[in-house]
Design an enzyme around this catalytic site. Structure first.
Site, PDB file in Angstrom:
ATOM      1  CG  HIS A  69      22.447  16.151  37.672  1.00 26.91           C
ATOM      2  ND1 HIS A  69      22.209  16.087  36.326  1.00 26.91           N
ATOM      3  CD2 HIS A  69      23.235  15.061  37.955  1.00 26.91           C
ATOM      4  CE1 HIS A  69      22.825  15.026  35.817  1.00 26.91           C
ATOM      5  NE2 HIS A  69      23.445  14.382  36.798  1.00 26.91           N
ATOM      6  CB  CYS A  96      19.768  14.821  34.533  1.00 28.84           C
ATOM      7  SG  CYS A  96      18.816  16.248  35.044  1.00 28.84           S
ATOM      8  CG  ASP A 113      25.002  11.408  36.352  1.00 29.56           C
ATOM      9  OD1 ASP A 113      23.901  11.206  35.810  1.00 29.56           O
ATOM     10  OD2 ASP A 113      25.535  12.537  36.467  1.00 29.56           O
TER      11      ASP A 113
END
Lengths: 305, 660
Positions: free
Chosen positions: B451, B407, B467
């Site tokens: 994250h 991430c 995302d």
């Protein structure tokens, strides 16, 4: 000495050195009309105490040496045939004295012992059908030697119970013994003691003792003591009502001797070892000699107030 | 019990056992030499008991004390502060052993033991620690019993049983105090231990940091929703935003804290939930966008994060209302936009060139973002926790060469490209998802759920979150980290014993979830039971109640309880009606305060004589009182308590004044 009793104590203490507490207890016993058992070794002053008390109080004194062949008649007296009158004449035995010292009482047979003890209890003797009163006051000091047990007949509990107190004189303190050694022979001092009281005055004093007030609170204390001996596990048996009467009577006499007209717990405590020591046995040792430890327990644990 | 008596064998044994149990939970934060110190002192004390050794002299004790101080200083770097103080406390608790002469010393030691047990809660207030602490407390009580040297104390099991039953008897009182006792704010701020050891998000991020967090199964926070929880893919727990990039690290601008609160408009439905977070040693809280909370001294900062005035050092419970569809800052200030466009002056030329290309191709930010996401989805990007190392131009290296990362890589690269293309954007750091505990009805979020994602800004529409990781590894978002890493087997590879690794074993998993549920309830209802929540609960029972009324009720209740206890103990109805005796009892108590106690078998006169010896100056007054008492009680004089009272007053006045 304003108080004749104090004077008596003082006089006796001049002869028997360093035994103030025992002398006082003995006097208490006498005032309470009880009899005294002294347990001690020979030569500790038992006879001297008896003699001195008799002299000071103006009482007649007799001494009976108990032996294994002593017969009741030797104590009480016998009737002897008198040729001149053609009748049996009673010859009173040594018991017909106001103060009798029964020396080594445990050496005599139970039969002779009980003759004395009966006389002590009844205040009279019955010989050959005739009842003869004993003199008044009548005070027995019996002694026994706890150390030598050979050929003796130990007094059973029932008979021990008849003595108001049991005392032990014990060795004198060092200072007292030194004074004893440096001073005159005690026996020579005895005849010089002047009587301070006489029958009547002693009887009058004895009559005053029951007048000493034992308050409700105090009787409660006596009851607590007696109750403790009956309920606590370490006592082989409890005190009899005769013992509680004796305790109260002795406490009254003690208070009277202290010049007080009421009893306080300390009076009871002062006479407690002498009055109940010979009446108690430990459960762990019922044939034992006495309840010294039990008495200490009573003094310590039973609430005094 | 006279306090000057020596310590009996059984008492000493209990004490030693209790010491071990008290010190045991402290071991993790104690230096190792403490163990040696305890062994030495215990052996010494035993030798003293066996008369093979002497008590230490004053010099030895002084030396020992200095050595301990030195040891604490060397191993903790200071003599103040929570940790050093605890080490000192434990050391004192140990050293006291060698000068344990009398029962009084043993009592001091036992009290010290109780205190040491309590300090353990500063380090661990979990349910296990709390349950464990009952054990040393029981044994300390047993030691207290063992000191009595009765025949009873010679039987260890009986002693232990009695100690346990004593503890049990204290339970109702404990519960009562727990429920009703008002929690006061701390009188002074205690520097709590262990700041450095807390894992969690930091205020700057290099990709490696997130990878580090992904290895930790530690709990970050738990959430229970008021209604049905939203789907997992919407659970983006914002912690903070990172808007400054130096070519390697993303960090946050300090200015955020001073910026005015953001403007936003609530839209759509709201979500209500409660969060209990673990200590993080940071000031930000975790929440879904856009969050409002009831927590005092907490505000919404310019980047939509919730921030407290002080770092979170203890488990913190707070309620949040979130508006996931809110419109966020449709008009942003130029200053803010400038910050959201910041890039290092040079570096990553390929990415910049690509960004320029994209910009020329797509006029609208939305289109550009879509194209970027498409790029991530269609090009062979790989999600892995073990990415190859990147060179100096890390963004270039990631986007064009290695194409594997997690991430932080994706978010960082995307923000870089967006900024290079002129779209204001920033990295959002937080947690994603969490594990649903169906039994407890709550969500637990662990450190490996950490994250990073992206939000970009466009005029009128404000900030939008996207995302990029979702494009590459949708299972990371929809299922969780473990599934995303399926073949790689790098999930929690450093924690082979973590139960989380064995989620596929059903019964083990259920056990783990139940245990976690228990912990959660403990935190919610025991540790979290203070302040607002306490008032809430009491309100539920008694209706609206003020703190003052509560205090009054507590004081009143306490007074009632104490009164009842006093009645039960002193039994005034059994008090003698005999006024005379009552005065004597007062007399007795008076003298007892001056150290003269009457033995049960002691008559008034002998007691008074003894008291006169101890208090010769008061002898006359004492004798006068007792003489009057005797005459009234034994001498047949009518009882006159008044006279006794007067005489007693004389005694009291003649005595020196004493407290109590």
């Amino acid at each position: 000495m304003s108080n004749p009793l104090d004077a008596c104590l003082h006089a006796v203490n001049q002869v028997l050195l360093g035994k103030e507490a025992q002398v006082r207890l003995a006097m208490t016993c006498l005032l309470a009309r009880g009899h005294l058992l002294i347990e001690d070794l020979p030569g500790m002053g038992k006879t001297t105490l008896g003699h001195a008390l008799a002299r000071v109080l103006g009482l007649s004194f007799q001494r009976i040496q108990f032996t294994s062949d002593l017969l009741p008649g030797d104590i009480l007296g016998t009737s002897v045939f008198d040729k001149e009158s053609g009748q049996f004449v009673f010859h009173p035995g040594p018991i017909f004295a106001e103060l009798v010292l029964a020396d080594e009482i445990n050496r005599a047979t139970p039969k002779s012992q009980s003759a004395l003890l009966e006389a002590m209890e009844e205040g009279q003797v019955t010989i050959e059908g005739a009842t003869r009163p004993l003199p008044k006051p009548f005070f027995v000091i019996a002694t026994q030697n706890p150390a030598s047990q050979g050929g003796t007949f130990a007094l059973p509990e029932s008979q021990l119970d008849r003595f108001l107190m049991r005392l032990s004189l014990g060795y004198p303190a060092k200072a007292a013994e030194k004074a004893l050694l440096l001073g005159e022979a005690r026996r020579e001092l005895l005849p010089r003691l002047e009587p301070i009281l006489d029958h009547e005055r002693l009887a009058a004093l004895q009559a005053q003792v029951p007048q000493v007030r034992a308050s409700d609170a105090l009787v409660e204390y006596v009851l607590r003591l007696v109750e403790a001996t009956r309920s606590q596990p370490q006592f082989a048996w409890g005190l009899s009502p005769r013992a509680s009467l004796a305790l109260l009577a002795a406490a009254r006499a003690w208070a009277f001797l202290a010049g007080r007209d009421y009893v306080i717990p300390e009076d009871v405590q002062a006479v407690l070892p002498a009055v109940v020591g010979h009446r108690l046995r430990e459960r762990a040792d019922p044939a034992g000699h006495g309840g010294g430890a039990l008495v200490q327990w009573l003094l310590r644990e039973v609430p005094a107030l | 019990m006279s306090a000057a008596q020596p310590v009996p064998r059984i008492g000493l044994t209990w004490l030693l056992v209790a010491q071990v149990l008290v010190i045991l939970p402290h071991l993790p934060h104690l230096p190792l030499w403490i163990v040696g110190l305890w062994l030495g002192c215990a052996a010494w004390r035993l030798q003293i008991f066996l008369m093979r050794a002497e008590f230490p002299s004053a010099w030895v004790k002084l030396g020992l004390m200095l050595a301990v101080l030195g040891g604490v200083f060397l191993s903790r770097g200071s003599l103040v502060g929570m940790e050093a103080a605890t080490v000192l406390l434990v050391a004192a608790f140990i050293i006291k052993l060698v000068e344990l002469r009398t029962k009084r010393d043993a009592l001091v030691l036992i009290l010290l033991g109780f205190f040491t047990v309590v300090t353990g809660y500063l380090f661990d207030d979990g349910i296990l620690a709390a349950l464990y602490s009952l054990l040393p407390v029981t044994v300390l009580l047993a030691a207290l019993i063992g000191l009595q040297q009765s025949t009873f104390a010679a039987r260890p099991w009986a002693t232990l049983r009695l100690a346990a039953s004593l503890l049990l008897q204290a339970l109702p009182l404990m519960v009562l105090l727990f429920v009703f006792f008002p929690r006061m704010g701390p009188l002074w701020a205690l520097p709590l231990p262990g700041d450095k050891s807390i894992t969690g998000l930091a205020d700057s991020m290099a990709p490696a940091d997130i990878a580090e967090l992904s290895r930790s199964p530690e709990l970050a926070f738990r959430v229970s929703f008021d209604g049905t929880p939203p789907p997992r893919s919407q659970l983006y727990w914002r912690a903070l935003t990172l808007d400054r990039f130096d070519g390697r690290r993303w960090s946050q601008a300090e200015i955020v804290a001073f910026a005015p609160p953001p403007r936003w408009q609530a839209r759509g439905r709201s979500l209500d939930y409660e969060v209990i977070m673990q200590p993080s040693a940071q000031r930000w809280l975790f929440a879904l966008d856009v969050a409002t909370t009831d927590l005092p001294d907490t505000r919404l900062l310019g980047d939509f994060r919730l921030q407290r005035a002080r770092p979170v050092q203890r488990p913190l419970r707070y309620r949040v209302t979130s508006w996931p569809e809110a419109l966020r800052e449709p008009q942003a200030s130029p200053l803010l936009l400038r910050r959201a466009l910041q890039l290092p002056a040079q570096g990553d030329p390929r990415s910049r060139a690509w960004a320029a290309e994209l910009r020329a191709q797509y006029g609208q930010p939305d289109e550009l973002v879509r194209a970027l996401l498409k790029h991530f989805r269609e090009q062979p990007f790989r999600y892995t926790l073990r990415p190859p190392t990147l060179g100096a131009d890390s963004i270039d290296g990631f986007l064009f060469d290695t194409r594997s990362g997690f991430c932080a890589h994706y978010a960082g690269a995307m923000v870089f490209v967006l900024r290079a293309a002129g779209v204001p954007a920033r990295v959002v750091a937080g947690y994603q998802g969490g594990e649903w505990n169906a039994g407890g009805g709550y969500l637990q979020v662990r450190q490996f759920d950490a994250h990073a994602w992206v939000e970009y800004w466009q005029p009128e529409r404000g900030w939008t979150s996207v995302d990029p990781t979702f494009q590459v590894a949708p299972e990371r978002i929809e299922l969780g980290l473990e599934e995303a890493l399926g073949e790689e087997r790098s999930f929690l590879e450093d924690s082979p014993l973590s139960l989380l690794r064995y989620r596929q074993i059903d019964w083990l998993n259920r056990l783990r979830l139940s245990w976690d549920e228990l912990n959660y309830d403990w935190q919610r209802w025991v540790l979290g039971y203070q302040g607002e929540r306490q008032l809430e609960v009491l309100e539920g029972w008694f209706g609206r109640i003020h703190g003052r009324d509560l205090a009054l009720a507590l004081v009143g209740g306490g007074a009632l309880l104490l009164g009842a206890l006093a009645l039960w103990l002193f039994k005034p109805w059994r008090r003698t009606r005999d006024g005379c005796l009552r005065q004597f009892q007062r007399f007795e108590r008076l003298l007892a305060r001056h150290g003269v106690h009457r033995a049960p078998g002691e008559g008034a006169r002998s007691f008074a004589e003894r008291a006169c010896e101890v208090l010769p100056d008061q002898a006359d007054a004492i004798r006068a009182f007792v003489a009057a008492y005797e005459v009234q009680r034994y001498g047949g004089q009518p009882a006159a308590p008044g006279e006794l009272r007067r005489r007693l007053r004389r005694v009291r006045r003649s005595l020196p004044w004493l407290l109590g």
